[in-house]
Each structure stands twice: as structure tokens, then as C-alpha cells.
Design a protein around this motif. Sequence first.
Motif, short mmCIF file in Angstrom:
data_model
loop_
_atom_site.label_atom_id
_atom_site.label_comp_id
_atom_site.label_asym_id
_atom_site.label_seq_id
_atom_site.Cartn_x
_atom_site.Cartn_y
_atom_site.Cartn_z
N ALA A 98 5.58 -8.72 -1.69
CA ALA A 98 6.48 -7.98 -1.08
C ALA A 98 5.97 -6.46 -0.82
O ALA A 98 6.37 -5.82 0.31
CB ALA A 98 7.95 -8.08 -1.57
N MET A 99 5.62 -6.02 -1.77
CA MET A 99 5.22 -4.50 -1.58
C MET A 99 4.05 -4.48 -0.52
O MET A 99 3.84 -3.55 0.21
CB MET A 99 4.81 -3.86 -3.04
CG MET A 99 6.12 -3.84 -3.81
SD MET A 99 5.71 -2.85 -5.36
CE MET A 99 4.51 -3.60 -6.28
N ASP A 100 3.13 -5.45 -0.71
CA ASP A 100 1.99 -5.37 0.14
C ASP A 100 2.55 -5.60 1.63
O ASP A 100 2.00 -4.82 2.56
CB ASP A 100 1.07 -6.72 -0.23
CG ASP A 100 -0.14 -6.25 -0.77
OD1 ASP A 100 -0.75 -5.19 -0.55
OD2 ASP A 100 -0.83 -7.08 -1.20
N GLN A 101 3.24 -6.51 1.59
CA GLN A 101 3.88 -6.83 3.31
C GLN A 101 4.61 -5.32 3.79
O GLN A 101 4.53 -4.98 4.71
CB GLN A 101 4.66 -7.83 3.23
CG GLN A 101 4.00 -9.15 2.99
CD GLN A 101 4.95 -10.68 3.01
OE1 GLN A 101 5.62 -10.58 4.12
NE2 GLN A 101 4.94 -11.19 1.73
N PRO A 116 -5.03 -1.07 7.57
CA PRO A 116 -3.91 -0.78 6.50
C PRO A 116 -4.71 -0.29 5.25
O PRO A 116 -5.22 -1.56 4.54
CB PRO A 116 -2.96 -2.08 6.26
CG PRO A 116 -3.47 -3.06 7.58
CD PRO A 116 -4.79 -2.71 7.91
N ARG A 117 -4.71 0.67 4.89
CA ARG A 117 -5.66 1.26 3.81
C ARG A 117 -5.24 2.79 3.49
O ARG A 117 -4.62 3.32 4.45
CB ARG A 117 -7.22 1.22 3.98
CG ARG A 117 -7.66 1.86 5.00
CD ARG A 117 -9.44 1.74 4.92
NE ARG A 117 -9.81 2.57 6.15
CZ ARG A 117 -11.09 3.08 6.19
NH1 ARG A 117 -12.00 2.42 5.35
NH2 ARG A 117 -11.51 3.89 7.22
N ASP A 229 -3.86 -0.47 -0.91
CA ASP A 229 -5.36 -0.12 -1.20
C ASP A 229 -5.81 -0.29 -2.69
O ASP A 229 -5.70 0.48 -3.49
CB ASP A 229 -5.58 1.10 -0.65
CG ASP A 229 -7.20 1.38 -0.47
OD1 ASP A 229 -7.92 0.61 -1.30
OD2 ASP A 229 -7.57 2.30 0.11
N ARG A 230 -5.79 -1.43 -3.05
CA ARG A 230 -6.08 -1.96 -4.83
C ARG A 230 -7.44 -1.06 -5.04
O ARG A 230 -7.38 -0.77 -6.22
CB ARG A 230 -6.00 -3.37 -4.75
CG ARG A 230 -4.70 -3.99 -4.81
CD ARG A 230 -4.86 -5.51 -5.18
NE ARG A 230 -3.41 -5.95 -5.17
CZ ARG A 230 -2.69 -6.46 -4.44
NH1 ARG A 230 -3.01 -6.38 -3.32
NH2 ARG A 230 -1.53 -7.10 -4.57
N ALA A 231 -8.37 -1.22 -4.21
CA ALA A 231 -9.72 -0.47 -4.40
C ALA A 231 -9.46 0.94 -4.90
O ALA A 231 -9.84 1.53 -5.93
CB ALA A 231 -10.70 -0.50 -3.55
N LEU A 232 -8.62 1.65 -4.22
CA LEU A 232 -8.28 3.05 -4.39
C LEU A 232 -7.36 3.16 -5.76
O LEU A 232 -7.75 3.93 -6.52
CB LEU A 232 -7.41 3.41 -3.26
CG LEU A 232 -6.65 4.99 -3.42
CD1 LEU A 232 -7.94 6.01 -3.58
CD2 LEU A 232 -5.89 5.41 -2.25
#
Length: 898
Positions: A98-101, A116-117, A229-232
Motif C-alpha cells: 500500500a505504501m508503494d502504491q 518514481p524514485r 526507492d528501496r535502493a536508496l
Amino acid sequence: MKVTDPSAARRDALARARDHAPFLRRAAEIFPEVVEAFLAQGSEVGVRAALAADDDNVGARLRRQRHGLALAVALADLSGEVSLEWVSSTLSDFADSAMDQALRTAMLERVPDAEPRGIAVLALGKLGSHELNYSSDVDLVLLFDPATVPRRNREEPGESAVRIARGFIELMQQRTEDGYVARVDLRLRPSPEVTPIVLPADAAISYYESSALPWERAAFIRARAAAGDRALGESFLREIRPFIWRRALDFGAIDEIRDISLRIRDHYAQGQAFGPGFDLKRGRGGIREAEFFTQVFQLIHGGREPGLRSAATVEALHSLGAGGRLDPHVAEGIAAAYRALRIAEHRVQMIDDRQEHRLPVDPIALDQVARLDGLADGPRLVAQLGPHVEFVGLQFDGLVSKQNETLSNDPDILRSELSAIGFADVEAVQRQVSDWRSGRARSLRSPAARNAFEAMLPTLMQAIAAGPDPGHALNRFGDIVERLSSGVNLYRLLEARPKLADLLALILAHAAPLADQLGRRPTLLDGLIDDSSFTAPPDADALAVRFLRFMGSEPFDMALEQVRRKVGERRFALGVQLLAAHRDPIVIAEGYSDLAEAAVVALSAGVEAEFERSNGKVAGGELIILGLGRLGGRALTHASDLDLIYLFDAPEGAQSNGRKPMPATDYYNRLASRISAALGTPTAAGPLYEVDTRLRPQGAQGMLAVSIAAFEAYQRSDAWTWEHMALCRARPLTGSAAAKARVRTLIENILQSSTDEAKIRADAAAMRAEMARHKPPAGPLDIKLGPGGLVDLEFTVHTLQLTTHAGLDPRLEVAIAALVDRELIDEGADADLRLLSRMLVVLRLVGAKEMEPAEQSRQLVATLCGQPDWESLLAVVDAARQRIAARWAKVKGMSDAE
């Protein structure tokens, strides 16, 4: 209530939900498809039905999915066909999605068509550990990257990030007739009262590196990049990991957790008493204390052991118990209590989908919660939870109960206190304490250090007073206080772990080498905080593998320092094991030897790899390092140096392939020199080993490294008898398996080539006499160099090995066993070797002048050598020395009269 038939259990769960939980009853009416899917096919299908809810409006879709999911998860939970972990992870997975969306939608609404990043959503708390509860808010920290965050023309990155974050939060929290997605709590971000809701990642890194409070670091035990942005997010977490998981124990952080818990207890005092109205989350013995209890032990050990860093509470408890960091009974008890309390909390929240943590005070409402859980009534629920709450409370009380007693500042009262503790010379001790309190020592200049020092002083003084020579131990502790640059962590550690104060007192009273190590590196005490320090030491191969990981994963200088530090820590731990009588001194000697061998293997490999980067390789060549003396015989003491010989094997005329080619002889001599330096050069981590290479061909005049062929030629043609005697304890430590086997065979052939028995005996006798003249015994108790000592026994064994070619093994005990089988020596030789070896190992650690320990240490030496008292030890040692002297006299061909 137990129902074994799945269909019946599901129907019963639905009935209880309708009868006792108004929120679930209304949800069942709104989502009949979820109910039907659950009843017909079970929990997983019920969840899929809930998530199938669709709507073109992202916010509306997520709210409907969350509403339906709350029903599906509750029914699954109430039916008993899923675990607490399933419930928590299902809720957590939905929150992530849900947070991603929501974040993507907020970005695209502000900057259409942007990628989206640039904004990371870090989850902390229960969402961070994938343990989200039924009606929980989500603890988040939002970060952005100014270089990649989407933004409009002429808009600052920070302004865009804040606007996107506001849109994201509104989507998550907005309430309609369909409910809400999740309540968002951003108060765990740095300085939430003054900072924006989304922070630049670099600024956040700087904050956690320099300014974060201990509780803020502890909060990140359960942090993860959950959305955006999971990589961040993952990059940020990697950067701050060293500041969360400290290698050196930080009892300030642990104190902070204790203080937080005590403040929570005070603030929620009305919810502390167990019974109706009890706060399941914040009450004494509740969920928060179970989590904090677990996190304290993770903070203590997790810096050194990454396997203990699990974010999930139950998983962390299992790891702590399995790893010996927590009593398994305690770990199991806390885990069971945590499960029971979380399940009860879920039942309370299912009633009206409220973030409620208290058991209802009203008896009717409490009955509703109990019956929703399948119990008869509220008192039954309270009785079921009671033992769990008490268990957690008692365990946590052990962490938060702190002695506030300190020694008086009034000189007269202080002298009285010191006398009561057990000190005889109270005037001298009182002067020492007053000197410490003056603040002249660097380690006692800060208020935090002085407070920690005063808190631990009564515990340490009691331990020192109970020892054999309190004044001596106190002076050594004074040396440590003077040498420390910062003592706050050591003082906190001693206060927090009273058993460590007893060990420290033992070290101070008896073992100057260990006390000196502590003066240089007080963090060595960190390794003694639990029983793992007293487990059997790993063998050489296992240790070498661990050390080699450093050499392969870090820059050379850092890897070198890491190995040196690890060796220092293990040598210290072995010394403490010996002093505390946890291991036979013979086993400790083998441990010292295995540790040294592993250091030689790892450091030589690292040095060689670094050397090759600059100087290339010698094709078909390799270096073989021989260990001799006590290292070769696996009988090192704490003070032993390393007797090494460097051999190399290379094709005739071989050269290195570096930019400046070198002949193999030059190449391996330079390499050997660097390895000796790596082993012997003192660094910030302290000295490692003294390296002695004088047993090489031609001694100090010869080349440091010689070819195997040259070594063989020298040993067969030019070596003296004493050099062959030294070779009796040689074994290869490094090199390929084939090279080591070749060298072992070569050594055995050389030793078997000696045939002139009369010359060997005469040479051995002459050499022993020469040694006695140039290196006389230190005193009557010198069990190494004195008559009938270990050197006489070694000469006896080596002379027999060379004259009979029996028992050609570098370990004396193995050689003696073979000689006994051949009836060349009596069976008592092994017992005499072990007795004197034990005594030597102990005396090398326990302070001794002229090989005679101080009076206060004599009983300890006797005990460690297996004797009831000092006089008994002297008697058995004297008898053993007489037997050894007789053996040596017989072997060298002299009569007793001579």
C-alpha cells in the motif's frame, strides 16, 4: 476453545466474530465474498478475495482492500489455522504494498510521467520487523535524494519531496466510509519537532553518525527499506549500520533503554497492575518490555555477531537462546509470553478496529474479548495471561533494578565502609579512592565517566577485597585507570555485570600479563560478558578460516589489524579460562598453539597476496613455514615466542613475473621478512608474537628463507646434533597439502639418517652442559631450565628419537607414548611431562619471580595444577624432577653418581 475440523473451526470463528466484535460483524456484511471464500477454501483464499477489491481511485482501492483484509486476517486468526507470524507478516506485506502504491501515486500526481524514485520509506517498529499488529499505526522515516527526487521546474528538491510526502501521508491516513489504509507516525525521525517530514539522506546519515541518542540507535534494530526507492533506503541503512551495531559494548545505550522503560512504567502507572485495565503493550511485563528485553541482549552481542540482529522479536529470542547469549529457558519463556500478549492485543483491537492495548475494565467488555478468543469469560483470559506477564516482568526487573549505593565521600565514613567490605589497610585504600575522585586521571574527567565509576566502585571493591592480595590488585586497577583514555564504557560494563568484577579482581591479583593487556585494551572485557568466553577453543583450521575471511574482504592494513585484534582477544580469553580453572592448562597450551598457527596461516596468506600485487608471482613456487619448539609441539604458553623456519620450493632459475623480476631466493626472502613483520610488529592492537628464526640453516648468519633442496643439503651435511634435536619438534604450518607432506617426509628421513648413537649422546650431553652454563636456571623452582626440568626431559626424548628413530612426532606426549611402547622410557614420563607442563603454563601467566609465584598466588597455582595446596605441589614436582634427572642421566650415558 479447540475445534479440530477445519470447516467447523472456520464457522466457529465467524460466529464468534459476529457475536463479540461489532467491527468484524459489519465487515462481514460489507464483504460477503471474503466470508464465502474463507469458509469454503480457507485463510489464504480469504486474503486473496479481500485483495481482489478494485477501484480506479488508488486511495479508495487501498482502503477497501485494507478493510476486507482486516476481516480475512481476523477470521483466519480466530480459526486457529494460521500462526501469529502469518497474521503479522500478512498485515505487514499489505502495508508495504500500500505504501508503494500511495507514494507512486503521490509522485505522479505532482510530476506526471516522472520515474518514481528518489524517496525511500523506512519502516521501524513493528512494521520494520514484519510484526505489524491488527490495528497499528506505522512508524516511518522518509528520506529523499536531492539528485533524483521528481520535481517541477524551478522547484527545490526539498520542497518537492515534502509535498510528495504530504500527498503520500494523506492517501494513507484519509478516512472515508471504507475506513483508512494506515495511521502514519513520523515521530521517530531525527528531531521531529523541528525537521521536515522527509529528510535528505546525507543529512540523516550525518545525524546518526554524530548526534543520535542511544534510544534512536536502538530503534533502528528493526529498521528496513519497506517502500519507495528501496535502493536508496538500503544504502542509508548500510551507512549507519556501524553506528547501530557497536562492536565495543555501549552500556550507555542499554541504560537509555532501561530509563525509557522506567519512564513508560511511570507514565502508564494506572495500567501497570495486572488484571482488568492492564496495558498489554506498556504495562509491567507487557509487550514493550518483552521487546526491550530482547533488544538489550541484541545490542550487547549483535555488534560482534551479525546472526543475532534479527528484527523479529521471537526470531531474535530463538537466536539468542541457541547462541548461548540468553538462557534458553528465559528465551523460550519470553517468546511464549510475547505470542500470548500479541494475540490478546489482536483480540482487543478486533472488537472495534481501534488502536487499543488495554484489557477492558468493564467486566462485560472483558468477557467479549475473552469469548472472541474462544474462552469462557474475562477472568479465564486474565488467568491465562497472568503467568506470562509475571515472567516478562521479573526478567525485565533484573535489567532495570540498579543499585544506587555508592561509597561515601566523607573520609571517616569511607574508611568505615572499606573496613566493612574487608580491606585491612583502609588508610591506603582510602587515599587511592580519593586520588581517583580528584579527576586527575584522563578516564575520570567527564561527568559520565565519574558517575559510571562511582556506580561500579562498590561492586569492584568487594571483589578485590575478597581476593588474596587486595592492595596488589588495587594498585594494578589503578594502573588501568591511569592508562585509559576513556573509561566510561568499562565502568558501566563492570557495574552491569558484577561477575565480571570478580573476574577482573582475579586478573588483577594474579595475572600481570592480562592486566597489562586490559590497560591497553579495556574492551577485551567485552568478550567475557557471557559463558561463550569459556567454551572450548576452536582448532587451528577453524580459526584460520575465520581469520582468512578478514584477509579476503577488507583492505590489507585493516584486515591485518582485524586479525591482530582477534588474536589478542582470543589470547586474553584463553588466559582468563586458565586463571578461572575452566580448562586444563594442557588444553590451554594447545589453544595458544592453535591460535598462533591460525595467525601464521592467515597473516602469511594475506601478506603473500599483497606482496604478489606489487611483485608478481614465482611460477610453480610456494613458501612453506615450519613451526618448531613449543609451536611445533602444540605446547605454547601465554609468553611463548614463535620458532619459525621459512622454506620455499621453486623451479631451478625461477624468477618472479612482476615489473621488476626477482630470483626466487630474493623473492621469498623478502616475502618471509614481511610475514615476520606482520606477526611481530606492535600496532594499536598491541603486540602479537615475538618471532625467532635463529633455528634456520646457519642461524642468524644464514638467509631468512632457503630452498627445500638447500635445507636438505644443510641438514644432511652441515647441521649440528642440536639442530636435528630442534627438528624433532618441527611441523609445516603453511603450504599446499603436497608440499607439507613432502616436507614432513623429508624431516623424518633426515632424523632417521643419524646413526652414530655415541656421538649423538655425547653431543647432547655437551650441549646441555653448555646451556646450563650460559643460561642457568632462574631459581630453585625453575622447572624449565633447572635440573630435572622440562629441558632435561626434552633432551631425553629427542636423544632417544635420534638414536632409535622411534616416536618421530613433534608432540612430546605422542613421542613418549611411542617410546613407552618400545620400552625405551618408562610410562611415568608422560605424567611427569604433563605435571611440569601444567605448572609452566600457569607460571607464565601468574606473576612469578625466579619461577616462584607470589605468596598470594601459590594456592591458585596449586589448584590449577591439580594439587590441594602449595606444599603438595612442591612435593610432587620434586619427585617428578628426580625421575626426569634420572632418565636424562641414563640416556646420556652417565651414572647417577656423576
